[in-house]
Every structure is written in C-alpha cells, then in structure tokens.
Scaffold this motif. Structure first.
Motif, short mmCIF file in Angstrom:
data_model
loop_
_atom_site.label_atom_id
_atom_site.label_comp_id
_atom_site.label_asym_id
_atom_site.label_seq_id
_atom_site.Cartn_x
_atom_site.Cartn_y
_atom_site.Cartn_z
N ARG A 37 -44.91 14.81 43.68
CA ARG A 37 -45.22 15.59 42.48
C ARG A 37 -43.95 15.75 41.66
O ARG A 37 -42.87 15.89 42.19
CB ARG A 37 -45.73 16.98 42.87
CG ARG A 37 -47.06 16.96 43.59
CD ARG A 37 -47.42 18.26 44.26
NE ARG A 37 -47.37 19.44 43.43
CZ ARG A 37 -47.58 20.66 43.91
NH1 ARG A 37 -47.86 20.84 45.19
NH2 ARG A 37 -47.52 21.70 43.13
N SER A 38 -44.10 15.78 40.36
CA SER A 38 -42.94 16.05 39.51
C SER A 38 -42.70 17.56 39.50
O SER A 38 -43.57 18.36 39.87
CB SER A 38 -43.19 15.54 38.09
OG SER A 38 -44.16 16.34 37.45
N ALA A 39 -41.54 17.97 39.06
CA ALA A 39 -41.21 19.39 39.01
C ALA A 39 -42.16 20.15 38.09
O ALA A 39 -42.44 21.33 38.30
CB ALA A 39 -39.77 19.56 38.56
N ASP A 40 -42.68 19.47 37.07
CA ASP A 40 -43.60 20.12 36.14
C ASP A 40 -44.94 20.47 36.79
O ASP A 40 -45.66 21.34 36.29
CB ASP A 40 -43.87 19.21 34.93
CG ASP A 40 -42.61 18.97 34.12
OD1 ASP A 40 -41.69 19.81 34.18
OD2 ASP A 40 -42.54 17.93 33.44
N GLU A 46 -44.59 28.41 43.57
CA GLU A 46 -44.08 27.33 44.43
C GLU A 46 -42.61 27.06 44.16
O GLU A 46 -41.82 26.87 45.09
CB GLU A 46 -44.89 26.05 44.21
CG GLU A 46 -46.31 26.12 44.75
CD GLU A 46 -47.14 24.92 44.37
OE1 GLU A 46 -47.92 24.45 45.23
OE2 GLU A 46 -47.03 24.44 43.22
N LEU A 47 -42.23 27.08 42.88
CA LEU A 47 -40.82 26.86 42.54
C LEU A 47 -39.94 27.98 43.07
O LEU A 47 -38.84 27.74 43.56
CB LEU A 47 -40.66 26.72 41.02
CG LEU A 47 -41.24 25.45 40.41
CD1 LEU A 47 -41.20 25.52 38.90
CD2 LEU A 47 -40.50 24.22 40.92
N ALA A 48 -40.43 29.21 42.98
CA ALA A 48 -39.67 30.35 43.51
C ALA A 48 -39.51 30.23 45.02
O ALA A 48 -38.43 30.49 45.56
CB ALA A 48 -40.37 31.66 43.14
N ALA A 49 -40.57 29.81 45.71
CA ALA A 49 -40.50 29.65 47.16
C ALA A 49 -39.51 28.54 47.53
O ALA A 49 -38.74 28.68 48.48
CB ALA A 49 -41.88 29.34 47.73
#
Length: 60
Positions: A37-40, A46-49
């Motif tokens: 998956r791309s960061a977008d 999920e990004l915080a985790a």
C-alpha cells in the motif's frame, strides 16, 4: 561432542571459517519486496500506530 561443552581452539577456528557459509550476511541477499500500500492509503489511526511502533523500536 555430545555433552561436552568445552571448545578447543581448533574447533573455534573452524567455526569462524564456516560461519560465512552457514550464516550469510543479509545484505548479500537479493530481495524484490514491494510495498503493498502507498502511504496515502493508510488511515490516520494506522499512520499514528506505525509512527508509535517505529518510535518504540529505533533502528540501529
């Protein structure tokens, strides 16, 4: 060698010579891993985790 935990200098030298063949460095291995998956595509949660997880285990 069963039960005998003492190591002679000759055995130690043999182990040092054999080690690169038994345990190759990972940098010498080719890999073709691709991100799934791309960061977008990640949610804010999920990004915080991921950020918290990476902060808990800094890379050496």
């Amino acid at each position: 060698m069963q039960g005998d935990e003492s190591i002679t200098d000759r055995q130690f030298d043999a182990a040092k010579v054999a080690a690169p063949y038994m345990h190759p460095k990972l940098s010498g291995l080719a890999t073709d891993a691709l991100p799934r998956r791309s960061a977008d595509a990640f949610t804010d949660e999920e990004l915080a985790a991921l950020a918290q997880e990476n902060g808990a285990h800094p890379q050496a």
